[in-house]
Motif scaffolding. Sequence first.
Motif, PDB file in Angstrom:
ATOM      1  N   LYS A 124       0.389  25.512  48.662  1.00  0.00           N
ATOM      2  CA  LYS A 124       0.455  24.046  48.716  1.00  0.00           C
ATOM      3  C   LYS A 124       0.132  23.539  50.120  1.00  0.00           C
ATOM      4  O   LYS A 124      -0.593  22.548  50.282  1.00  0.00           O
ATOM      5  N   GLN A 125       0.663  24.254  51.131  1.00  0.00           N
ATOM      6  CA  GLN A 125       0.424  23.819  52.510  1.00  0.00           C
ATOM      7  C   GLN A 125      -0.995  24.190  52.957  1.00  0.00           C
ATOM      8  O   GLN A 125      -1.688  23.416  53.602  1.00  0.00           O
ATOM      9  N   ALA A 126      -1.433  25.401  52.584  1.00  0.00           N
ATOM     10  CA  ALA A 126      -2.716  25.905  53.092  1.00  0.00           C
ATOM     11  C   ALA A 126      -3.907  25.211  52.443  1.00  0.00           C
ATOM     12  O   ALA A 126      -4.922  24.985  53.088  1.00  0.00           O
ATOM     13  N   ASP A 127      -3.781  24.907  51.161  1.00  0.00           N
ATOM     14  CA  ASP A 127      -4.932  24.337  50.454  1.00  0.00           C
ATOM     15  C   ASP A 127      -4.455  23.389  49.352  1.00  0.00           C
ATOM     16  O   ASP A 127      -4.413  23.759  48.174  1.00  0.00           O
ATOM     17  N   PRO A 128      -4.114  22.179  49.741  1.00  0.00           N
ATOM     18  CA  PRO A 128      -3.573  21.226  48.763  1.00  0.00           C
ATOM     19  C   PRO A 128      -4.532  20.950  47.609  1.00  0.00           C
ATOM     20  O   PRO A 128      -4.093  20.683  46.490  1.00  0.00           O
ATOM     21  N   LEU A 129      -5.846  21.082  47.883  1.00  0.00           N
ATOM     22  CA  LEU A 129      -6.832  20.780  46.847  1.00  0.00           C
ATOM     23  C   LEU A 129      -6.763  21.800  45.713  1.00  0.00           C
ATOM     24  O   LEU A 129      -6.689  21.455  44.534  1.00  0.00           O
ATOM     25  N   VAL A 130      -6.768  23.084  46.096  1.00  0.00           N
ATOM     26  CA  VAL A 130      -6.676  24.145  45.080  1.00  0.00           C
ATOM     27  C   VAL A 130      -5.303  24.098  44.415  1.00  0.00           C
ATOM     28  O   VAL A 130      -5.178  24.267  43.197  1.00  0.00           O
ATOM     29  N   TYR A 131      -4.284  23.825  45.215  1.00  0.00           N
ATOM     30  CA  TYR A 131      -2.931  23.749  44.661  1.00  0.00           C
ATOM     31  C   TYR A 131      -2.855  22.684  43.576  1.00  0.00           C
ATOM     32  O   TYR A 131      -2.295  22.902  42.495  1.00  0.00           O
ATOM     33  N   GLU A 132      -3.478  21.562  43.865  1.00  0.00           N
ATOM     34  CA  GLU A 132      -3.428  20.453  42.904  1.00  0.00           C
ATOM     35  C   GLU A 132      -4.175  20.821  41.615  1.00  0.00           C
ATOM     36  O   GLU A 132      -3.728  20.507  40.507  1.00  0.00           O
ATOM     37  N   LEU A 133      -5.313  21.500  41.773  1.00  0.00           N
ATOM     38  CA  LEU A 133      -6.062  21.930  40.583  1.00  0.00           C
ATOM     39  C   LEU A 133      -5.240  22.910  39.754  1.00  0.00           C
ATOM     40  O   LEU A 133      -5.236  22.862  38.529  1.00  0.00           O
ATOM     41  N   LEU A 134      -4.533  23.810  40.455  1.00  0.00           N
ATOM     42  CA  LEU A 134      -3.674  24.768  39.755  1.00  0.00           C
ATOM     43  C   LEU A 134      -2.575  24.044  38.985  1.00  0.00           C
ATOM     44  O   LEU A 134      -2.309  24.338  37.818  1.00  0.00           O
ATOM     45  N   GLU A 135      -1.961  23.074  39.648  1.00  0.00           N
ATOM     46  CA  GLU A 135      -0.915  22.280  38.985  1.00  0.00           C
ATOM     47  C   GLU A 135      -1.452  21.613  37.724  1.00  0.00           C
ATOM     48  O   GLU A 135      -0.817  21.635  36.665  1.00  0.00           O
ATOM     49  N   LYS A 136      -2.647  21.040  37.855  1.00  0.00           N
ATOM     50  CA  LYS A 136      -3.247  20.328  36.714  1.00  0.00           C
ATOM     51  C   LYS A 136      -3.553  21.298  35.579  1.00  0.00           C
ATOM     52  O   LYS A 136      -3.321  21.004  34.414  1.00  0.00           O
ATOM     53  N   GLU A 137      -4.102  22.472  35.941  1.00  0.00           N
ATOM     54  CA  GLU A 137      -4.448  23.453  34.913  1.00  0.00           C
ATOM     55  C   GLU A 137      -3.173  23.951  34.215  1.00  0.00           C
ATOM     56  O   GLU A 137      -3.140  24.125  32.998  1.00  0.00           O
ATOM     57  N   MET A 138      -2.119  24.153  35.003  1.00  0.00           N
ATOM     58  CA  MET A 138      -0.869  24.620  34.393  1.00  0.00           C
ATOM     59  C   MET A 138      -0.314  23.567  33.441  1.00  0.00           C
ATOM     60  O   MET A 138       0.146  23.880  32.355  1.00  0.00           O
ATOM     61  N   ARG A 139      -0.426  22.325  33.860  1.00  0.00           N
ATOM     62  CA  ARG A 139       0.027  21.240  32.997  1.00  0.00           C
ATOM     63  C   ARG A 139      -0.800  21.191  31.715  1.00  0.00           C
ATOM     64  O   ARG A 139      -0.282  21.032  30.621  1.00  0.00           O
ATOM     65  N   ARG A 140      -2.122  21.364  31.858  1.00  0.00           N
ATOM     66  CA  ARG A 140      -2.996  21.354  30.681  1.00  0.00           C
ATOM     67  C   ARG A 140      -2.602  22.468  29.719  1.00  0.00           C
ATOM     68  O   ARG A 140      -2.495  22.271  28.518  1.00  0.00           O
ATOM     69  N   GLN A 141      -2.335  23.658  30.287  1.00  0.00           N
ATOM     70  CA  GLN A 141      -1.984  24.789  29.434  1.00  0.00           C
ATOM     71  C   GLN A 141      -0.683  24.549  28.685  1.00  0.00           C
ATOM     72  O   GLN A 141      -0.524  24.938  27.540  1.00  0.00           O
ATOM     73  N   TRP A 142       0.270  23.897  29.340  1.00  0.00           N
ATOM     74  CA  TRP A 142       1.571  23.694  28.699  1.00  0.00           C
ATOM     75  C   TRP A 142       1.593  22.511  27.752  1.00  0.00           C
ATOM     76  O   TRP A 142       2.315  22.507  26.760  1.00  0.00           O
ATOM     77  N   LYS A 143       0.776  21.515  28.068  1.00  0.00           N
ATOM     78  CA  LYS A 143       0.796  20.291  27.271  1.00  0.00           C
ATOM     79  C   LYS A 143       0.109  20.490  25.920  1.00  0.00           C
ATOM     80  O   LYS A 143       0.509  19.934  24.906  1.00  0.00           O
ATOM     81  N   GLY A 144      -0.952  21.286  25.917  1.00  0.00           N
ATOM     82  CA  GLY A 144      -1.808  21.353  24.738  1.00  0.00           C
ATOM     83  C   GLY A 144      -1.420  22.451  23.757  1.00  0.00           C
ATOM     84  O   GLY A 144      -0.503  23.235  23.990  1.00  0.00           O
ATOM     85  N   LEU A 145      -2.146  22.451  22.640  1.00  0.00           N
ATOM     86  CA  LEU A 145      -2.012  23.540  21.674  1.00  0.00           C
ATOM     87  C   LEU A 145      -3.187  24.482  21.890  1.00  0.00           C
ATOM     88  O   LEU A 145      -4.331  24.118  21.631  1.00  0.00           O
TER      89      LEU A 145
END
Length: 437
Positions: free
Chosen positions: A5-26
């Motif tokens: 999160k500290q080193a690369d907020p951009l990649v961190y944010e993409l990871l967060e979004k992808e994790m959310r996508r994986q959990w939200k969807g079927l």
Amino acid sequence: DPNLKQADPLVYELLEKEMRRQWKGLELIASENFTSKAVLEALGSAFTNKYSEGQPGARYYGGNEYIDELELLCQQRALEAFGLDPSEWGVNVQPYSGSPANFAVFTALLQPHDRIMGLDLPSGGHLTHGFYTTKKRVSASSIYFESLPYRVSPVTGYIDYENLEELARLFRPKLIIAGGSAYPREWDYGRFRKICDENDAYLMVDMAHISGLVAAKQVLSPFSYADVVTTTTHKSLRGPRAGMIFYRRQCLAQVRRGEDLESLINSAVFPALQGGPHNHQIAALAVQLAQVNTPEFREYAKQIILNAKALAKYLSSLGYHLATGGTENHLILWDLRPQRFTGSKAEKLFEKCSITLNKNSVHGDHSALSPGGVRIGTPALTSRGFKERDFEQVGEFLHRGLEIGLNIQTKTGKKLQDFVSGLDIYYRPELVKLQTE
Ligand code: PLP
């Protein structure tokens, strides 16, 4: 050291979004799954730092004391997971993924331009099984080898073994591949072996999709018949992305009858095709292979199939047509041609409502460019604890989603592009309503 999160907020944010996508969807993509935390921990570990070209005990780099132990442990667990006797079978756990594993087998057993036969891509085979089109040799397996595909019957959707037998007699392949990416039925490995024996060919089984089900003894095992078995490790096996090659110590094929395939396979993986093994993958795979050998995993694999059957039954009860009329494994092929809908539209439609699946050819399709159905798999949602009742609900969502899609189609016409724009205009009120119900 800063964390991600500290080193690369951009990649961190993409990871967060992808994790959310994986959990939200079927997640209904038949080749995907959710690995455990332990597997992810091993994948993101210091094992990635180490070079270890070669085999345990014979490396081209120093410092491999623990890596040797790790790779041997992974091999041992791989053989145990599939109930294999180490005096009969060996395994190479270094392939980076399924495609390199398959190409390593071709490199080991064939000469350039030797003949191979695999299930055609539109029939449910994989690209790496020799796929080409009338315009292009698409896969390296058809660029470097001469390939003649066999197919499923356009009427039943089952593999046409008579035709395969006839084609093999004419084509005289040196290697036949059983296994695929979109075939909902059992494989008659005995029949494949017989055809191989008649033509002096190797039998390679690519069990990538079903390896978790094979390990758990929920589908037939190819090991009594095959000379070589390849697999990915991230599908029903639920491990990290990687590949494995199992080889017989006493080859059954006439070409090398009785010969140990070990050195051929190992040297095809390294140095012929790969460099340093990805030790973080091997570590994660070892972790998962230990999991595979538990009663919990066997229950999981059993549930995958029960769920696929429940979904198939539910969709059939609504009058929908499934290729081969159902399933014996983790996936179904939903034929949308009777509804005058296409697989491409279905994929786009369901993506809008967080249901992920993929367009797929169904038997009898006139063009592979416009697949007539979708492929739906149960391994990922079964990992999230879904049972038969939940999959009936998934079936209901699919049904209602499709009805909305058909309504939009009547407004937008036949073209995919117009349909996709139509989705943006019409989907929100209708699909949001569906999601919130
Ligand atoms: N073999 C089969 C049957 C597959 O379904 C796949 C992937 O979907 C592969 C091989 C290739 O695996 P990878 O994508 O890991 O290269």
